[in-house]
Design a protein around this motif. Structure first.
Motif, PDB file in Angstrom:
ATOM      1  N   LEU A  82       0.806  -1.224   0.000  1.00  0.00           N
ATOM      2  CA  LEU A  82       0.000   0.000   0.000  1.00  0.00           C
ATOM      3  C   LEU A  82       0.841   1.277   0.000  1.00  0.00           C
ATOM      4  CD1 LEU A  82      -2.746  -1.099   2.584  1.00  0.00           C
ATOM      5  CD2 LEU A  82      -2.879  -1.138   0.080  1.00  0.00           C
ATOM      6  N   LYS A  83       2.076   1.167   0.463  1.00  0.00           N
ATOM      7  CA  LYS A  83       2.998   2.308   0.527  1.00  0.00           C
ATOM      8  C   LYS A  83       2.425   3.470   1.349  1.00  0.00           C
ATOM      9  CE  LYS A  83       5.004   1.207  -3.986  1.00  0.00           C
ATOM     10  NZ  LYS A  83       6.147   0.489  -3.410  1.00  0.00           N
ATOM     11  N   TRP A  84       1.711   3.142   2.403  1.00  0.00           N
ATOM     12  CA  TRP A  84       1.151   4.170   3.270  1.00  0.00           C
ATOM     13  C   TRP A  84       2.152   4.645   4.311  1.00  0.00           C
ATOM     14  CZ3 TRP A  84      -4.319   1.748   4.604  1.00  0.00           C
ATOM     15  CH2 TRP A  84      -5.108   1.803   3.460  1.00  0.00           C
ATOM     16  N   LEU A  85       2.995   3.723   4.788  1.00  0.00           N
ATOM     17  CA  LEU A  85       3.917   4.032   5.878  1.00  0.00           C
ATOM     18  C   LEU A  85       5.321   3.555   5.516  1.00  0.00           C
ATOM     19  CD1 LEU A  85       1.629   2.866   8.823  1.00  0.00           C
ATOM     20  CD2 LEU A  85       2.198   5.237   8.274  1.00  0.00           C
ATOM     21  N   PRO A  86       6.342   4.178   6.088  1.00  0.00           N
ATOM     22  CA  PRO A  86       7.712   3.716   5.818  1.00  0.00           C
ATOM     23  C   PRO A  86       7.946   2.317   6.371  1.00  0.00           C
ATOM     24  CG  PRO A  86       7.680   5.404   7.529  1.00  0.00           C
ATOM     25  CD  PRO A  86       6.305   5.353   6.959  1.00  0.00           C
TER      26      PRO A  86
END
Length: 316
Positions: free
Chosen positions: A159-163
């Motif tokens: 999802l690439k929402w958080l590192p």
């Protein structure tokens, strides 16, 4: 109250004594001695003897232990042989990330565990109770490293929402600081939330059918007041104990999570010290986290009288 606090503090003296002996022996009983561990397998016997003399490891055990205790009490926890800095300074630099992670994980834990524990007890025997208990058992059973990897894959890679990993200090902004801590905090908090949910449910169940609960309902007291003013208040000491143990465990047990998420906390410090055989840092970190755990439990013990007036501090 002051006499009770004094008694509790004095009761910790034997605990600190045993703790200090065990922690000192961690260094003293290293196979080959601490000097050989610091210098590595390639060191000659002359080099080992010279370092033993320099660091005072060739003195009698009781002399070394006494000097170490006095130095600790004065705030001198030794100097890292490899980092070339005082041990307390190294601990101070790495404690802030660990503390931030522990606080975030504990907040996540309490947001979910207390309400669901209360709900499960109030809805005892229903589907809500069964689902809550089942989910909490899964939360306790799932390995932390496996959950961490799943969260990294889902929220970081897919999802690439958080590192995925790393750490941002508070000076870089609270939002950025929180973004880097969210995944590891959830990873740590799931198991703790499952544990506190079960403890909350169990302690609430213990008071659910007590006489004063039936009396309050017979008087027409609102159900919300019955639950929060009577049930929760009387179950609070057990819940508070679980919260204290949870928070102490979060501070002292983040090694795997910090390593996976590359957070420069105490876990990373002790792992690197073990790999580099920096025995003074290992000794200092173990001493520090033990002190923190003991002090957290002391604070929890002292707050019992605030949450439950039946506990008369200092009285039999």
């Amino acid at each position: 109250m002051p006499s009770y606090i004094l008694k509790r503090i004095l009761s910790l003296i034997p605990v600190f004594f045993v703790m200090s002996v065990v922690i000192f022996l961690v260094v003293y009983l290293i196979p080959g001695g601490p000097a050989a561990s610091l210098l590595g397998m390639e060191a000659s016997q002359d080099q080992i003897n010279a370092l033993n003399t320099e660091l005072g490891f060739n003195r009698p055990f009781l002399v070394q232990y006494g000097d170490w205790v006095m130095n600790v009490l004065r705030g001198d926890w030794g100097t890292s042989y490899l980092l070339k800095q005082p041990v307390l300074q190294a601990i101070g630099e790495h404690f802030a990330p660990t503390m931030s992670l522990a606080v975030c994980a504990e907040i996540f834990t309490l947001i979910f565990s207390i309400p669901f524990g209360i709900l499960a007890a109030y809805k005892h025997g229903t589907t809500v109770d069964t689902v809550t208990v089942s989910v909490s058992m899964v939360g306790v059973a799932i390995p932390g490293f496996l959950l961490s990897m799943f969260l990294m894959l889902l929220f970081g890679v897919t999802l690439k929402w958080l590192p995925v990993a790393g750490y941002a200090a508070m000076s870089e902004g609270f939002g950025q600081h929180l973004r880097y801590l969210l995944l590891p905090a959830i990873s740590l908090g799931v198991a703790q939330a499952a544990y506190i949910t079960r403890m909350t449910r169990s302690s609430m169940m213990d008071v659910l059918y007590m006489g004063y609960i039936r009396t309050a309902r017979a008087k027409g007291v609102r159900e919300s007041a019955v639950v929060f003013k009577h049930m929760l208040k009387n179950a609070a000491p057990t819940i508070l104990t679980a919260i204290g143990q949870s928070f102490g465990g979060l501070i002292t047990g983040t090694i795997v999570t910090e390593t996976l998420f590359n957070i420069p906390g105490l876990g990373m410090l002790i792992i690197s010290s073990i790999n580099q055989r920096d025995v003074f840092v290992i000794q200092g970190v173990v001493l520090f986290v033990t002190l923190v755990y003991v002090l957290v439990n002391l604070v929890v013990d002292l707050t019992y009288g605030l949450v439950d007036p039946r506990i008369q501090m200092g009285k039999k």
